[in-house]
Design a protein around this motif. Structure first.
Motif: not given
Length: 190
Positions: A92-111, A149-154
Motif C-alpha cells: 500500500l502506498i499513501d501519496f501526499a496531496p498533489g504528490m507526483e512520483s519520479p518516473i521509474h520502472r520496476a522489472m516486474s508485472l505490476d497490478y 490529483l487531489d491537492e487537498e487530501k492524501s
C-alpha cells in the motif's frame, strides 16, 4: 526510514483511515484462524516524506511454501526492495496531496489498484489515464509515474508486484530504473 521533509510522517497518512492486515492460518483442528490483525511489518517513508509505503506481504519462490508457516516468517523478517526476485510484493502506498512520483520502472508485472483518491497514471510516451477508486492498472515493465490529483487530501493505492523473466524490447533487454526512488530502496537488500 528516510528523513521526513514533507507532510507524511508515518503510516497511514494523517488524513486517511488506518488500513488493517489480517493473516489467516490453520489451528490444530485444521480450522482457519486469524494470527495477525495489524497494519503490516514494514513501513517506509519515501520521496522525502511525500509518500509512505506499507508492505502488506511479500513472498519468495513460486509456488509459495506455506508449510510450517515459512511464508509468514519470510514476510515478517524480510523487507523487500521494489520487488522480490522469484517472488511477490503487496504494497500500500499513501501519496501526499498533489504528490507526483519520479518516473521509474520496476522489472516486474505490476497490478495497481486505486483504493482512495484520484490518480494520473502516466507513461514515458506521454500517454496517461485518470484512475478512480476501484480502477486497476497492469503495468508490464513500462517507465511510468503516478500523481495524486487531489491537492487537498492524501490518496492510497495498492500495488502487487510479481517477478518476470528478462524483458526484451526492440532487440534490447531493458532493466530496472528507479531514478530518484533509488535512495528509498538503497538500504533494502534484493
Amino acid at each position: 526510514m528516510s528523513a521526513t521533509k514533507g507532510p507524511i510522517t508515518k503510516f497511514p497518512a494523517e488524513d486517511l483511515r488506518p488500513a488493517r492486515r489480517y493473516i489467516s492460518t490453520h489451528n490444530k483442528d485444521g480450522k482457519g484462524v486469524f494470527i495477525a490483525d495489524d497494519d503490516g511489518d514494514h513501513h517506509r517513508l519515501m520521496v522525502q516524506g511525500q509518500a509512505v509505503a506499507n508492505i502488506i506481504y511479500s513472498t519468495k519462490g513460486n509456488p509459495i511454501d506455506m508449510n510450517n508457516e515459512a511464508d509468514i516468517a519470510y514476510a515478517k523478517n524480510n523487507e523487500p526492495a521494489i520487488h522480490v526476485p522469484n517472488g511477490s510484493v503487496a504494497r500500500l502506498i499513501d501519496f501526499a496531496p498533489g504528490m507526483e512520483s519520479p518516473i521509474h520502472r520496476a522489472m516486474s508485472l505490476d497490478y495497481g489498484v486505486v483504493i482512495e483518491g484520484k490518480f494520473l497514471f502516466s507513461l514515458d510516451s506521454g500517454e496517461s489515464k485518470v484512475m478512480l477508486p476501484g480502477d486497476c492498472s497492469v503495468n508490464r515493465g513500462c517507465m511510468h509515474k503516478w500523481k495524486n490529483l487531489d491537492e487537498e487530501k492524501s490518496g492510497r493505492m495498492l500495488f502487487i508486484l510479481l517477478d518476470v523473466t528478462p524483458l526484451t524490447v526492440n532487440g534490447e533487454v531493458i532493466g530496472e530504473y528507479l531514478g530518484d526512488l533509488a535512495g528509498d530502496y538503497a538500504d533494502v537488500a534484493h
